[in-house]
Motif scaffolding. Structure first.
Motif, PDB file in Angstrom:
ATOM      1  N   THR A 183       0.838  -1.196   0.000  1.00 25.06           N
ATOM      2  CA  THR A 183       0.000   0.000   0.000  1.00 25.06           C
ATOM      3  C   THR A 183       0.870   1.242   0.000  1.00 25.06           C
ATOM      4  OG1 THR A 183      -1.718   1.241   1.185  1.00 25.06           O
ATOM      5  CG2 THR A 183      -0.168  -0.032   2.520  1.00 25.06           C
ATOM      6  N   GLU A 236     -12.962   0.974   4.715  1.00 24.16           N
ATOM      7  CA  GLU A 236     -12.834  -0.454   4.465  1.00 24.16           C
ATOM      8  C   GLU A 236     -13.780  -0.909   3.362  1.00 24.16           C
ATOM      9  OE1 GLU A 236     -13.530   0.919   7.357  1.00 24.16           O
ATOM     10  OE2 GLU A 236     -11.728   0.616   8.590  1.00 24.16           O
ATOM     11  N   LYS A 256       0.176   5.094   4.247  1.00 30.21           N
ATOM     12  CA  LYS A 256       0.694   4.685   5.544  1.00 30.21           C
ATOM     13  C   LYS A 256      -0.452   4.379   6.507  1.00 30.21           C
ATOM     14  CE  LYS A 256       4.136   6.019   8.997  1.00 30.21           C
ATOM     15  NZ  LYS A 256       5.093   7.078   9.431  1.00 30.21           N
ATOM     16  N   GLY A 257      -0.349   3.239   7.175  1.00 29.99           N
ATOM     17  CA  GLY A 257      -1.359   2.852   8.142  1.00 29.99           C
ATOM     18  C   GLY A 257      -2.597   2.239   7.528  1.00 29.99           C
ATOM     19  N   LYS A 258      -2.554   1.976   6.204  1.00 32.27           N
ATOM     20  CA  LYS A 258      -3.718   1.408   5.523  1.00 32.27           C
ATOM     21  C   LYS A 258      -3.426  -0.002   5.008  1.00 32.27           C
ATOM     22  CE  LYS A 258      -5.780   5.461   5.841  1.00 32.27           C
ATOM     23  NZ  LYS A 258      -6.915   5.708   6.753  1.00 32.27           N
ATOM     24  N   GLU A 259      -2.623  -0.760   5.764  1.00 30.65           N
ATOM     25  CA  GLU A 259      -2.265  -2.107   5.340  1.00 30.65           C
ATOM     26  C   GLU A 259      -3.497  -3.019   5.351  1.00 30.65           C
ATOM     27  OE1 GLU A 259      -0.615  -0.385   7.612  1.00 30.65           O
ATOM     28  OE2 GLU A 259       1.245   0.034   6.514  1.00 30.65           O
ATOM     29  N   TRP A 260      -3.506  -4.002   4.459  1.00 29.84           N
ATOM     30  CA  TRP A 260      -4.605  -4.954   4.408  1.00 29.84           C
ATOM     31  C   TRP A 260      -4.076  -6.307   3.932  1.00 29.84           C
ATOM     32  CZ3 TRP A 260      -5.791  -6.752  -0.607  1.00 29.84           C
ATOM     33  CH2 TRP A 260      -5.273  -5.982  -1.661  1.00 29.84           C
TER      34      TRP A 260
END
Length: 202
Positions: A51, A186, A54-58
């Motif tokens: 990704t 999400e 930053k901080g938007k991992e999935w």
């Protein structure tokens, strides 16, 4: 304001490992054509998505994987593959094609399909956003826009010679306009991801 998406950078990021491997074929791989015999044994590896936000991992879900793995039935009935094995992609770097290829070879697979993904988000205010200064509009005025872009790719490699048989890319773009405190990122991501996987499958 909207920052937009740098699609060229995203494409480079998702294909860097593949491009590097393709540029470093051994003499054997350079000189020989496809030598797969049908039906062949195929391994599939879903690597950890990247990704740019930053901080938007999935992570991949079982439903995500099913969209691609549903190809198995038709590939078998068409006598293209004899079996399909799943490799645990969470243990590999998305760019470590060689390690994935060698692991697939150790399972007896003739070729390995590596599935990758990268995402980016663009969240910005629209003309209604100034009303947020009154606080309550944060819950009811659609002053926030969220755009999510997901790019996916699939590349199929020979497990013995590092020969690249095929490569495909697809993207999905989803948008939502909502009050600031009611935005569900999400769900926007899920929509973009589904679009991209359906297109990649085709």
């Amino acid at each position: 304001t909207s920052k937009g998406f740098d699609r060229e950078k995203l494409k480079d990021d998702i294909g860097s490992g593949e491009a590097a491997a393709a540029m470093n074929y051994g003499k054997k791989a350079k000189s020989e054509a496809s030598h797969l015999t049908f039906p062949f044994k195929l391994a599939v590896c879903f690597t950890n998505p990247k990704t740019n936000a930053k901080g938007k991992e999935w992570s991949w879900t079982s439903e995500d994987k099913k969209k691609i793995l549903s190809l198995e039935k038709n590939l078998k009935s068409s006598n293209i593959i004899s079996e399909m094995k799943i490799l645990d992609g969470s243990t590999y770097s998305a760019d470590d094609t060689e390690a994935i290829r060698k692991t697939a070879a150790n399972t007896g697979s003739d070729a390995v399909m590596i599935v990758k993904a990268i995402s980016d988000i663009d969240r910005y205010s629209n003309k209604y956003a100034p009303s947020y200064a009154l606080f309550f509009p944060l819950f009811c005025v659609p002053g926030t826009d969220v755009d999510y872009l997901v790019m996916t790719s699939a590349s199929m490699w020979d497990t013995d010679t590092n020969y690249l048989y095929l490569s495909a890319e697809a993207e999905g773009l989803s948008k939502e306009t909502s009050p600031e405190l009611l935005v569900k990122e999400e769900e926007v991501l899920e929509s973009a991801k589904n679009q991209s996987l359906i297109s990649l499958k085709k």
